[in-house]
Scaffold this active site. Structure first.
Site, PDB file in Angstrom:
ATOM      1  N   ASP A  92     -37.776  24.183 -24.523  1.00 18.00           N
ATOM      2  CA  ASP A  92     -38.764  23.186 -24.111  1.00 18.00           C
ATOM      3  C   ASP A  92     -38.158  21.792 -24.276  1.00 18.00           C
ATOM      4  O   ASP A  92     -37.586  21.472 -25.329  1.00 18.00           O
ATOM      5  CB  ASP A  92     -40.028  23.309 -24.971  1.00 18.00           C
ATOM      6  CG  ASP A  92     -41.143  22.408 -24.485  1.00 18.00           C
ATOM      7  OD1 ASP A  92     -41.847  22.797 -23.544  1.00 18.00           O
ATOM      8  OD2 ASP A  92     -41.306  21.298 -25.049  1.00 18.00           O
ATOM      9  N   ILE A  93     -38.260  20.972 -23.233  1.00 14.06           N
ATOM     10  CA  ILE A  93     -37.749  19.598 -23.311  1.00 14.06           C
ATOM     11  C   ILE A  93     -38.705  18.780 -24.182  1.00 14.06           C
ATOM     12  O   ILE A  93     -39.912  18.739 -23.924  1.00 14.06           O
ATOM     13  CB  ILE A  93     -37.630  18.971 -21.913  1.00 14.06           C
ATOM     14  CG1 ILE A  93     -36.656  19.792 -21.057  1.00 14.06           C
ATOM     15  CG2 ILE A  93     -37.163  17.526 -22.007  1.00 14.06           C
ATOM     16  CD1 ILE A  93     -36.533  19.298 -19.633  1.00 14.06           C
ATOM     17  N   GLU A 153     -41.955  22.022 -18.177  1.00 16.13           N
ATOM     18  CA  GLU A 153     -40.669  21.610 -18.729  1.00 16.13           C
ATOM     19  C   GLU A 153     -40.060  22.695 -19.614  1.00 16.13           C
ATOM     20  O   GLU A 153     -39.170  22.442 -20.408  1.00 16.13           O
ATOM     21  CB  GLU A 153     -40.828  20.318 -19.549  1.00 16.13           C
ATOM     22  CG  GLU A 153     -41.617  20.458 -20.838  1.00 16.13           C
ATOM     23  CD  GLU A 153     -43.125  20.323 -20.643  1.00 16.13           C
ATOM     24  OE1 GLU A 153     -43.813  20.074 -21.649  1.00 16.13           O
ATOM     25  OE2 GLU A 153     -43.597  20.464 -19.498  1.00 16.13           O
TER      26      GLU A 153
END
Length: 274
Positions: free
Chosen positions: A125-126, A169
């Site tokens: 996950d960004i 994301e």
């Protein structure tokens, strides 16, 4: 005799299963043989000429039909292949999409259960991506997602390694027959590769550059477990990484036997259903 020759030509085009150019070549040989035999036998010139012209006309007509059919079939095949490609890939990043991830994890889980091979699922996950979009705009956010997708594809390099956009994301990596050493090497490569992108992220609360949080689940498939549970374990690890401040990796393995959830343990699900 000549009608049988025409039937032979039609058979070659429509019944022999030959491709267009091979069927055309075969009938060319038949025509050449007919002309050679007719000349040798000194068939009546007028009838011989009409027959030859009729044979050529039948060939042209059949060849046109076969050519158009083959062209249409090839176009349809390419269109279907393109459609499958579009369905299988994420339109923004170009890597596999969530639908293909669901299909792939199910297949490798079954294969791993048969061959007793470990499977690792990494959810990436960004960090603070919503804030990144707010600061730099959605176009920059799209470029960021594409850059991370390329990084992940380069980090998971074995033939059976699988990379997909999981949603938003979030990305997913599936490692089949994954030793602890290989899973650790992939995790290290991912962190290093994202850092080497050197993408500015001034809205982040953990660093001034783009970072990722990773949750990893590393388990041996069993008949009493489900692949959904493996993904859930990776999700638990990702949630823990976020809770601990992000920009870190959390690996869950021992929790495989103790995680209490109906999806993860089919035996518990049956007991709870009663």
């Amino acid at each position: 005799m000549f009608p049988y020759l025409l039937i032979t030509a039609i058979f070659i085009y429509f019944m022999a299963g030959l491709l267009f150019y091979r069927a055309l070549a075969a009938n060319g040989i038949v025509l050449f043989a007919y002309l050679a035999v007719g000349s040798a036998l000194q068939l009546p010139g007028r009838e011989f000429g009409y027959n030859a012209m009729a044979f050529v006309a039948v060939n042209l007509f059949c060849a046109l039909i076969v050519y158009m059919h083959e062209k249409t079939s090839r176009r349809s095949f390419l269109e279907q292949a393109l459609l499958r490609e579009m369905v299988a890939h994420d339109g923004l990043t170009g890597i596999q999409n969530r639908r293909m991830f669901d299909q792939h994890i199910q297949r490798v889980w079954q294969q791993g259960a048969r061959t007793r091979q470990r499977i690792a699922v990494l959810l990436i996950d960004i960090d603070w991506f919503k804030d990144y979009n707010d600061r730099y705009g959605h176009q920059a956010g799209d470029e960021c997602l594409r850059a991370v997708a390329v990084c992940l594809s380069h980090c998971a390099r074995r033939p059976l390694d699988f990379v997909a956009r999981y949603g938003g994301e979030e990305f997913a990596v599936v490692l089949y027959d994954a030793s602890r050493e290989y899973a650790a090497a992939v995790l290290t490569r991912i962190q290093r590769s994202v850092a080497e992108l050197n993408i500015s992220h001034e809205a982040s609360k953990v660093a001034n550059r783009l970072t990722v949080s990773i949750g990893a689940a590393f388990v041996l498939p069993g008949s009493d477990r489900t692949y959904e549970g493996l993904v859930q374990l990776a999700d638990e690890a990702l949630y823990t990484a976020k809770e601990q401040g992000r920009n870190r990796v959390v690996v869950m393995e021992a929790e495989y036997q103790s995680l209490r959830t109906g999806r993860f343990d089919k035996r518990r699900a049956t007991a709870q259903g009663r």
